[in-house]
Design an enzyme around this catalytic site. Structure first.
Site, PDB file in Angstrom:
ATOM      1  N   ASN A  45      17.529  69.981  21.656  1.00 43.20           N
ATOM      2  CA  ASN A  45      16.746  69.540  22.811  1.00 43.20           C
ATOM      3  C   ASN A  45      16.225  68.133  22.545  1.00 43.20           C
ATOM      4  O   ASN A  45      15.527  67.895  21.563  1.00 43.20           O
ATOM      5  CB  ASN A  45      15.585  70.502  23.073  1.00 43.20           C
ATOM      6  N   ASN A  84      58.283  46.601  52.774  1.00 42.10           N
ATOM      7  CA  ASN A  84      58.638  46.528  51.357  1.00 42.10           C
ATOM      8  C   ASN A  84      57.365  46.601  50.520  1.00 42.10           C
ATOM      9  O   ASN A  84      56.441  45.816  50.712  1.00 42.10           O
ATOM     10  CB  ASN A  84      59.362  45.197  51.112  1.00 42.10           C
ATOM     11  N   ASP A 137      49.314  43.571  40.353  1.00 38.78           N
ATOM     12  CA  ASP A 137      48.058  43.653  41.109  1.00 38.78           C
ATOM     13  C   ASP A 137      48.001  44.880  42.024  1.00 38.78           C
ATOM     14  O   ASP A 137      47.266  44.899  42.991  1.00 38.78           O
ATOM     15  CB  ASP A 137      47.850  42.370  41.922  1.00 38.78           C
ATOM     16  N   GLY A 178      58.728  31.626  43.440  1.00 43.05           N
ATOM     17  CA  GLY A 178      59.058  32.821  44.214  1.00 43.05           C
ATOM     18  C   GLY A 178      59.272  34.040  43.338  1.00 43.05           C
ATOM     19  O   GLY A 178      59.463  33.917  42.120  1.00 43.05           O
ATOM     20  N   THR A 179      59.248  35.211  43.984  1.00 41.96           N
ATOM     21  CA  THR A 179      59.338  36.480  43.241  1.00 41.96           C
ATOM     22  C   THR A 179      60.704  36.647  42.565  1.00 41.96           C
ATOM     23  O   THR A 179      60.788  37.223  41.476  1.00 41.96           O
ATOM     24  CB  THR A 179      59.058  37.671  44.170  1.00 41.96           C
ATOM     25  N   GLN A 206      56.758  32.046  33.522  1.00 36.47           N
ATOM     26  CA  GLN A 206      57.286  31.356  34.702  1.00 36.47           C
ATOM     27  C   GLN A 206      56.405  30.118  34.897  1.00 36.47           C
ATOM     28  O   GLN A 206      55.270  30.231  35.348  1.00 36.47           O
ATOM     29  CB  GLN A 206      57.208  32.274  35.933  1.00 36.47           C
ATOM     30  N   HIS A 212      16.018  63.839  30.365  1.00 39.51           N
ATOM     31  CA  HIS A 212      15.257  62.823  31.110  1.00 39.51           C
ATOM     32  C   HIS A 212      15.148  61.492  30.379  1.00 39.51           C
ATOM     33  O   HIS A 212      14.800  61.450  29.209  1.00 39.51           O
ATOM     34  CB  HIS A 212      13.824  63.294  31.384  1.00 39.51           C
ATOM     35  N   ALA A 238      53.251  38.944  37.296  1.00 42.09           N
ATOM     36  CA  ALA A 238      51.826  38.626  37.144  1.00 42.09           C
ATOM     37  C   ALA A 238      51.614  37.132  36.913  1.00 42.09           C
ATOM     38  O   ALA A 238      50.713  36.727  36.190  1.00 42.09           O
ATOM     39  CB  ALA A 238      51.244  39.428  35.986  1.00 42.09           C
ATOM     40  N   GLY A 288      51.176  34.881  39.417  1.00 41.08           N
ATOM     41  CA  GLY A 288      50.389  34.273  40.491  1.00 41.08           C
ATOM     42  C   GLY A 288      48.950  34.022  40.060  1.00 41.08           C
ATOM     43  O   GLY A 288      48.446  34.620  39.114  1.00 41.08           O
TER      44      GLY A 288
HETATM   45  C1  UD1 Z   1      56.129  40.271  48.428  1.00 37.09           C
HETATM   46  C2  UD1 Z   1      57.479  40.593  49.052  1.00 37.09           C
HETATM   47  C3  UD1 Z   1      57.243  41.332  50.353  1.00 37.09           C
HETATM   48  C4  UD1 Z   1      56.435  42.588  50.113  1.00 37.09           C
HETATM   49  C5  UD1 Z   1      55.138  42.260  49.380  1.00 37.09           C
HETATM   50  C6  UD1 Z   1      54.464  43.531  48.940  1.00 37.09           C
HETATM   51  C7  UD1 Z   1      58.928  38.758  48.359  1.00 37.09           C
HETATM   52  C8  UD1 Z   1      59.620  37.538  48.777  1.00 37.09           C
HETATM   53  N1  UD1 Z   1      58.203  39.364  49.271  1.00 37.09           N
HETATM   54  O1  UD1 Z   1      55.484  39.395  49.320  1.00 37.09           O
HETATM   55  O2  UD1 Z   1      58.492  41.693  50.919  1.00 37.09           O
HETATM   56  O3  UD1 Z   1      56.152  43.234  51.332  1.00 37.09           O
HETATM   57  O4  UD1 Z   1      55.407  41.476  48.197  1.00 37.09           O
HETATM   58  O5  UD1 Z   1      53.210  43.233  48.397  1.00 37.09           O
HETATM   59  O6  UD1 Z   1      59.104  39.190  47.232  1.00 37.09           O
HETATM   60  N2  UD1 Z   1      54.694  36.172  41.797  1.00 37.09           N
HETATM   61  C9  UD1 Z   1      55.106  35.575  40.639  1.00 37.09           C
HETATM   62  N3  UD1 Z   1      55.769  34.395  40.716  1.00 37.09           N
HETATM   63  C10 UD1 Z   1      56.071  33.801  41.884  1.00 37.09           C
HETATM   64  C11 UD1 Z   1      55.655  34.426  43.078  1.00 37.09           C
HETATM   65  C12 UD1 Z   1      54.979  35.620  42.991  1.00 37.09           C
HETATM   66  O7  UD1 Z   1      54.865  36.091  39.553  1.00 37.09           O
HETATM   67  O8  UD1 Z   1      56.693  32.743  41.851  1.00 37.09           O
HETATM   68  C13 UD1 Z   1      53.977  37.449  41.723  1.00 37.09           C
HETATM   69  C14 UD1 Z   1      52.582  37.372  42.282  1.00 37.09           C
HETATM   70  O9  UD1 Z   1      51.658  37.054  41.268  1.00 37.09           O
HETATM   71  C15 UD1 Z   1      52.373  38.773  42.814  1.00 37.09           C
HETATM   72  C16 UD1 Z   1      53.772  39.232  43.196  1.00 37.09           C
HETATM   73  O10 UD1 Z   1      54.661  38.382  42.503  1.00 37.09           O
HETATM   74  O11 UD1 Z   1      51.887  39.660  41.829  1.00 37.09           O
HETATM   75  C17 UD1 Z   1      54.024  39.196  44.686  1.00 37.09           C
HETATM   76  O12 UD1 Z   1      53.972  37.853  45.113  1.00 37.09           O
HETATM   77  P1  UD1 Z   1      53.378  37.441  46.521  1.00 37.09           P
HETATM   78  O13 UD1 Z   1      53.473  35.986  46.675  1.00 37.09           O
HETATM   79  O14 UD1 Z   1      52.045  38.059  46.700  1.00 37.09           O
HETATM   80  O15 UD1 Z   1      54.432  38.126  47.490  1.00 37.09           O
HETATM   81  P2  UD1 Z   1      54.170  38.541  48.973  1.00 37.09           P
HETATM   82  O16 UD1 Z   1      54.199  37.324  49.818  1.00 37.09           O
HETATM   83  O17 UD1 Z   1      52.996  39.396  49.062  1.00 37.09           O
END
Ligand code: UD1
Ligand code: CA
Length: 431
Positions: A349, A175, A108, A83-84, A78, A335, A11, A13
């Site tokens: 009532n 995914n 989300d 990235g995820t 973070q 009503h 969470a 992003g």
């Molecule tokens: C990601 C997946 C993708 C998948 C999709 C499903 C990766 C690389 N890709 O893509 O394979 O189909 O989700 O919805 O994982 N977030 C962070 N920090 C970061 C980046 C993201 O907390 O540094 C959070 C975002 O807030 C979000 C979630 O991770 O809740 C997904 O990130 P997002 O950038 O939306 O990934 P997608 O490109 O949608």
């Protein structure tokens, strides 16, 4: 089966496309933040669940919300959204020494259900998997990571849209971003992720390839209902998700024996329970946690705002608003009425246009009123809280009740009617 599970909820992003000063995961469906729907789905699993929320953008707002509402959730920050995979890595210190299962999901995706999560975990267990990815099939998979399976139909890797070859782009299995990990086996991957890809990010999806290279057991669980994975990125998504959530619940209610006259104009929070043979008429909005018993009639045009319990056989009619009200059986509130902070007995009532005045705007205090069984309130009455009306009490129409009323008594509080003979004729100059 292990009884403990830990979840990492991404969470961090910003949710740029929401165009909002409020961070995305705190936007609401049925007055409950997206993140809360996700945490509740996890907490309702038949395991002892501990949640770690990865925060970044507007971290303070998310932390404050969690402190108030989910004391058992932990957070990891973070600072930069790299990235995820990098996001999950922030949870490493909190998982030091842990060797159970970890669920990874996003903050989300409010439509993901406990039932699907549970099936997903069971599938992971049955396959004795080290890493299971939840997938689904989309007619239009654009934008999602694609699930690449080998000749034996085993999940080999996940390829992001931006990194996919033309052939890989044709794959319709995607995914969902939900994973189940045997933590002790997979955690090492997070120290080895690279960002040499089209987006220059540390991809969480790369743990799949990593696990295969280490000859660990990887599985893919296909979620049948792809709407569960629906993620919120925009206000449009939020509107659609609200409709999916409420339609899903209306179906469930109808299956349980509740009549919904018009699905299109009926919104009922999944946190409200409704008994058999209750009829919900059109244009009704029921928000939050409520219990509505069987054989009631609700609506049309009723707004129930939460924390209400309505017993068997009640009628809650048109243009009626209820909040924090406990109503015993066979009572009618038919009503143009507001009932806030009240405890109402059986067979009561409430006449048209009755207002329970529960709020003092100077002291900002809310007070409640109590009505005994068989009380009758005449039309256009104001009951100024706190008031207690005893059993069988009768209130004359047009009264403003500011004091308690004894049982069996009549209370009436209005001017005595006067009559001026021939007043109209005199005004018109007709002797
Ligand atoms: C990601 C997946 C993708 C998948 C999709 C499903 C990766 C690389 N890709 O893509 O394979 O189909 O989700 O919805 O994982 N977030 C962070 N920090 C970061 C980046 C993201 O907390 O540094 C959070 C975002 O807030 C979000 C979630 O991770 O809740 C997904 O990130 P997002 O950038 O939306 O990934 P997608 O490109 O949608
Ligand atoms: Ca995205």
């Amino acid at each position: 089966m292990d009884s403990e599970i830990k979840a990492i909820v991404l969470a961090a992003g910003k949710g740029t496309r929401m165009k909002s000063s409020l961070v995305k995961v705190l936007h609401e469906i049925f007055s409950k933040p997206l993140l809360a729907w996700v945490l509740d789905a996890l907490n309702n699993l038949p395991y002892k669940t501990e949640n770690i929320v990865i925060v970044g953008h507007c971290a303070q707002a998310v932390e404050e919300y969690l402190e108030k509402n989910y004391q058992n959730a932990k957070t990891a920050t973070q600072k930069e959204q790299l990235g995820t995979g990098h996001a999950v890595a922030q949870a490493l210190p909190l998982l030091e020494g842990y060797d159970g299962k970890v669920i990874i999901t996003c903050g989300d995706t409010p439509l993901l259900t406990t039932k699907t999560l549970n099936e997903f975990i069971q599938y992971h267990d049955e396959n004795k998997s080290d890493l299971t990815v939840m997938t689904t099939k989309f007619e239009n998979p654009f934008g999602y990571g694609r699930i690449i399976r080998d000749k034996n139909n085993q999940v080999e890797k996940i390829v992001e849209q931006k990194d996919a070859t033309e052939e890989e782009k044709l794959v319709d299995e995607v995914n969902t971003g939900v994973y189940c990990l045997e933590w002790s086996k997979i955690k090492q991957a997070f120290s080895e992720l690279k960002n040499n890809n089209a987006q220059g990010e540390y991809y969480l999806t790369d743990i799949v390839k990593w696990a295969n290279e280490k000859s660990l057991k990887v599985a893919g669980f296909v979620a049948k209902d792809s709407s569960e994975i629906y993620g919120i990125n925009s206000r449009q998504n939020l509107e659609i998700a609200t409709k999916i959530m409420k339609d899903r619940y209306l179906d469930e209610l109808m299956t349980q024996g509740v009549t919904i006259v018009d699905r299109a104009t009926t919104f009922i929070s999944p946190e409200t329970t409704i008994g058999e043979d209750t009829i919900i008429y059109p244009n009704t909005y029921i928000n939050g946690k409520n219990e509505i018993a069987k054989n009631c009639k609700v609506g049309p045009m009723t707004h129930i705002r939460g924390n209400c319990s309505i017993a068997e056989g009640c009628k809650i009619g048109n243009f009626v608003e209820l909040k924090n009200a406990k109503i015993a059986k066979k009572t009618n509130v038919c009503h143009l009425t507001y009932v806030g902070d009240a405890n109402i007995g059986e067979h009561v009532n409430i006449g048209a246009g009755t207002i329970f005045a529960n709020y003092n705007s100077i002291t900002k205090e809310k007070k409640s009123s109590t009505l005994g069984n068989n009380v009758s309130i005449g039309s256009n009455t104001v009951i100024v809280a706190p008031c207690v009306l005893g059993e069988n009490a009768f209130v004359g129409a047009g009264s403003v009740i500011t004091k308690d009323v004894e049982k069996d008594a009549l209370a009436i509080c209005r001017n005595v009617q006067k009559e001026y003979k021939n007043w109209v004729k005199l005004k018109k100059g007709e002797n």
